[in-house]
Design an enzyme around this catalytic site. Structure first.
Site, PDB file in Angstrom:
ATOM      1  N   GLU A  87     -10.827   3.225  15.820  1.00 56.51           N
ATOM      2  CA  GLU A  87      -9.659   3.128  14.953  1.00 56.51           C
ATOM      3  C   GLU A  87     -10.043   2.737  13.525  1.00 56.51           C
ATOM      4  O   GLU A  87     -11.092   2.140  13.274  1.00 56.51           O
ATOM      5  CB  GLU A  87      -8.706   2.060  15.496  1.00 56.51           C
ATOM      6  CG  GLU A  87      -8.307   2.301  16.941  1.00 56.51           C
ATOM      7  CD  GLU A  87      -7.133   1.452  17.373  1.00 56.51           C
ATOM      8  OE1 GLU A  87      -6.040   2.011  17.512  1.00 56.51           O
ATOM      9  OE2 GLU A  87      -7.300   0.237  17.553  1.00 56.51           O
ATOM     10  N   ASP A 108      -2.403  -4.800  10.788  1.00 54.22           N
ATOM     11  CA  ASP A 108      -3.385  -4.042   9.995  1.00 54.22           C
ATOM     12  C   ASP A 108      -3.182  -4.274   8.496  1.00 54.22           C
ATOM     13  O   ASP A 108      -2.094  -4.033   7.967  1.00 54.22           O
ATOM     14  CB  ASP A 108      -3.258  -2.543  10.275  1.00 54.22           C
ATOM     15  CG  ASP A 108      -3.673  -2.189  11.679  1.00 54.22           C
ATOM     16  OD1 ASP A 108      -3.885  -3.095  12.484  1.00 54.22           O
ATOM     17  OD2 ASP A 108      -3.765  -0.990  11.974  1.00 54.22           O
ATOM     18  N   ARG A 144      -4.824   9.205  13.716  1.00 54.53           N
ATOM     19  CA  ARG A 144      -4.177   8.309  12.763  1.00 54.53           C
ATOM     20  C   ARG A 144      -5.195   7.623  11.848  1.00 54.53           C
ATOM     21  O   ARG A 144      -6.383   7.870  11.918  1.00 54.53           O
ATOM     22  CB  ARG A 144      -3.384   7.245  13.516  1.00 54.53           C
ATOM     23  CG  ARG A 144      -4.174   6.464  14.551  1.00 54.53           C
ATOM     24  CD  ARG A 144      -3.239   5.454  15.237  1.00 54.53           C
ATOM     25  NE  ARG A 144      -3.909   4.616  16.195  1.00 54.53           N
ATOM     26  CZ  ARG A 144      -3.916   4.814  17.514  1.00 54.53           C
ATOM     27  NH1 ARG A 144      -3.306   5.866  18.027  1.00 54.53           N
ATOM     28  NH2 ARG A 144      -4.547   3.982  18.313  1.00 54.53           N
TER      29      ARG A 144
HETATM   30  C1  FRU Z   1      -4.975  -0.844  14.842  1.00 59.99           C
HETATM   31  C2  FRU Z   1      -3.872   0.140  15.158  1.00 59.99           C
HETATM   32  C3  FRU Z   1      -4.004   1.370  14.289  1.00 59.99           C
HETATM   33  C4  FRU Z   1      -2.595   1.853  14.196  1.00 59.99           C
HETATM   34  C5  FRU Z   1      -1.798   0.571  14.234  1.00 59.99           C
HETATM   35  C6  FRU Z   1      -0.492   0.654  14.939  1.00 59.99           C
HETATM   36  O1  FRU Z   1      -4.602  -2.158  14.975  1.00 59.99           O
HETATM   37  O2  FRU Z   1      -3.886   0.475  16.512  1.00 59.99           O
HETATM   38  O3  FRU Z   1      -4.883   2.315  14.820  1.00 59.99           O
HETATM   39  O4  FRU Z   1      -2.396   2.597  13.027  1.00 59.99           O
HETATM   40  O5  FRU Z   1      -2.603  -0.401  14.859  1.00 59.99           O
HETATM   41  O6  FRU Z   1       0.198  -0.546  14.939  1.00 59.99           O
END
Ligand code: FRU
Length: 419
Positions: free
Chosen positions: A287, A48, A202
């Protein structure tokens, strides 16, 4: 705040909308990424990616340096499936989430990135995992607030303050020593761990509404309620054609785009509001939601997976989006279906975690590229590095994939001089 709660017109991303998702439509499909991609670092994986921005959403450079924050973990040189082609779930790449650390990188040309190290020293972040969020540059004194997610145990949206300095030699961060807890799921609007061990809470993305000037945040959540008890309403269904009434076990999919408003100007005190978008019966994960403000409209983007769709609906891994004339909704799915940019079906896991910037550029990371097209039973090459940036054109309630740039090209929209 009561009137704000009433103001939100939560929009259901419906099963009928999702039935319109078409894989491999050239206007909503990311070009194939070749297996010969370069990696940013032999030492770390990144996934990310969080470009430094201001509360108005503009991507900024500081004294001429572009700056990105990334989820980061140590990497083994290259990870493939085993000889039998089994997907090795214990691989270094797959278990990266459990050892995610936020690091930063800087660049003069916005595509060759120098590793700057960790943002927080060991022991500062109170949980085992530092998950995604948003770094915001506040002013010309170089103050930054990093909103992110503290995960395991629990899932708490937090922020940590620090400073950025940049000169001819590069970029340095300081501070980032005190993590302030903001909020976690409440069980009434947003699902808690007690209600569902697979809950998600999150990825905070704070922003100032260009129309009312107030500070808000969107984040990933699930709709409150015990796992398995959700009811798929007629709004969740939408206008499905005859023969598409059966939802199977889709009540287990309860993703939503959470919404909150700051009660103070600094954003230290927040009030949860109803979600802007729900995906009950459609998808379990919406997400890294984030806004782009354009032509007086609110474009709300979110990333989602094929494997998190409910029974009877499907779509590619990629970025989805919704548009409204009002922050509070109701929203309309972009392109009719919600799909904005998906992976091609021959390489369904090539990229993920797309971030749409106000200039229409879309950054993402390379996940896995199969060695022979479409053959995920054979071996594949793990990415853990920036994907080629692409550009989409956003026009009314439609988007079009129009251009491809270099790997990890994340140019600033504005340079801020920090003394
Ligand atoms: C997206 C995700 C986010 C999370 C992170 C965890 O790629 O799933 O939602 O914060 O990766 O690695």
């Amino acid at each position: 705040m009561k009137n704000l709660i009433d103001k939100v017109k939560t929009t259901a991303w419906s099963r009928a909308d999702a039935l319109k998702v078409r894989s491999d439509d050239p206007t909503t499909t990311q070009p194939l990424v070749g297996i010969d991609f370069p990696v940013m670092s032999d030492e770390v994986f990144i996934w990310d990616t969080m470009p430094l921005k201001k509360y108005d959403g503009n991507i900024v450079s500081v004294n001429g340096w572009s700056v990105i924050f990334t989820l980061t973990a140590e990497r083994q040189p290259d990870v493939y499936t085993d000889a039998e082609g089994n997907y090795d779930i214990d691989s270094d790449w797959v278990n990266r989430h459990s050892r995610a650390r936020i690091c930063f990188w800087y660049s003069k040309d916005s595509k060759n990135w120098t590793f700057g190290g960790r943002v927080m020293a060991d022991g500062v972040s109170p949980t085992t995992r530092e998950w995604a969020g948003t770094p915001v540059l506040l002013n010309e004194q170089g103050d930054i607030e990093l909103y992110y997610t503290c995960v395991t145990p629990g899932a708490t949206i937090v922020k940590v303050k620090g400073k950025i300095a940049a000169d001819g030699n590069g970029v340095r961060l300081s501070g980032f020593r005190e993590v302030i807890e903001l909020f976690s799921a409440d069980g009434f609007i947003y699902q808690t761990e007690e209600q569902n061990e697979y809950w998600g809470f999150r990825d905070p993305s704070p922003f100032i509404d260009p129309k009312d000037g107030n500070l808000y945040m969107v984040f990933e959540g699930n709709v409150a309620g015990d796992r398995g008890t959700h009811v798929i309403t007629s709004e969740d269904m939408g206008d499905v054609p005859p023969g598409y009434e059966d939802v199977g076990g889709a009540r287990y999919q309860t993703g939503c785009i959470g919404f909150a408003v700051a009660k103070d100007a600094e954003g230290n005190d927040w009030q949860l509001l109803p979600p802007l978008i729900t995906a009950v019966g459609v998808n379990d994960q919406t997400e890294r939601p984030h806004f782009v403000f354009k032509d007086g409209k609110y474009y709300l983007f979110t990333i989602s997976h094929k494997f998190t769709y409910g029974d009877g609906v499907t779509g590619p891994d990629g970025v989805y989006g919704f548009v409204s004339d009002s922050l509070f909704g109701p929203y309309e799915p972009l392109n009719g279906s919600g799909l904005v940019l998906g992976n091609p079906s021959s390489q369904p896991y090539q990229t993920y975690s797309h971030c749409v910037m106000p200039n229409g550029l879309v950054t993402s990371f390379i996940d896995t590229i199969p060695q022979s097209n479409g053959d995920y039973n054979g071996s594949y090459r793990v990415g853990g590095t920036e994907a080629p940036t692409v550009q989409i054109k956003i026009k009314g309630n439609q988007t079009f994939m129009v251009k491809e740039f270099d790997y990890g090209y994340i140019p600033p929209m504005e340079n801020v001089i920090v003394k």
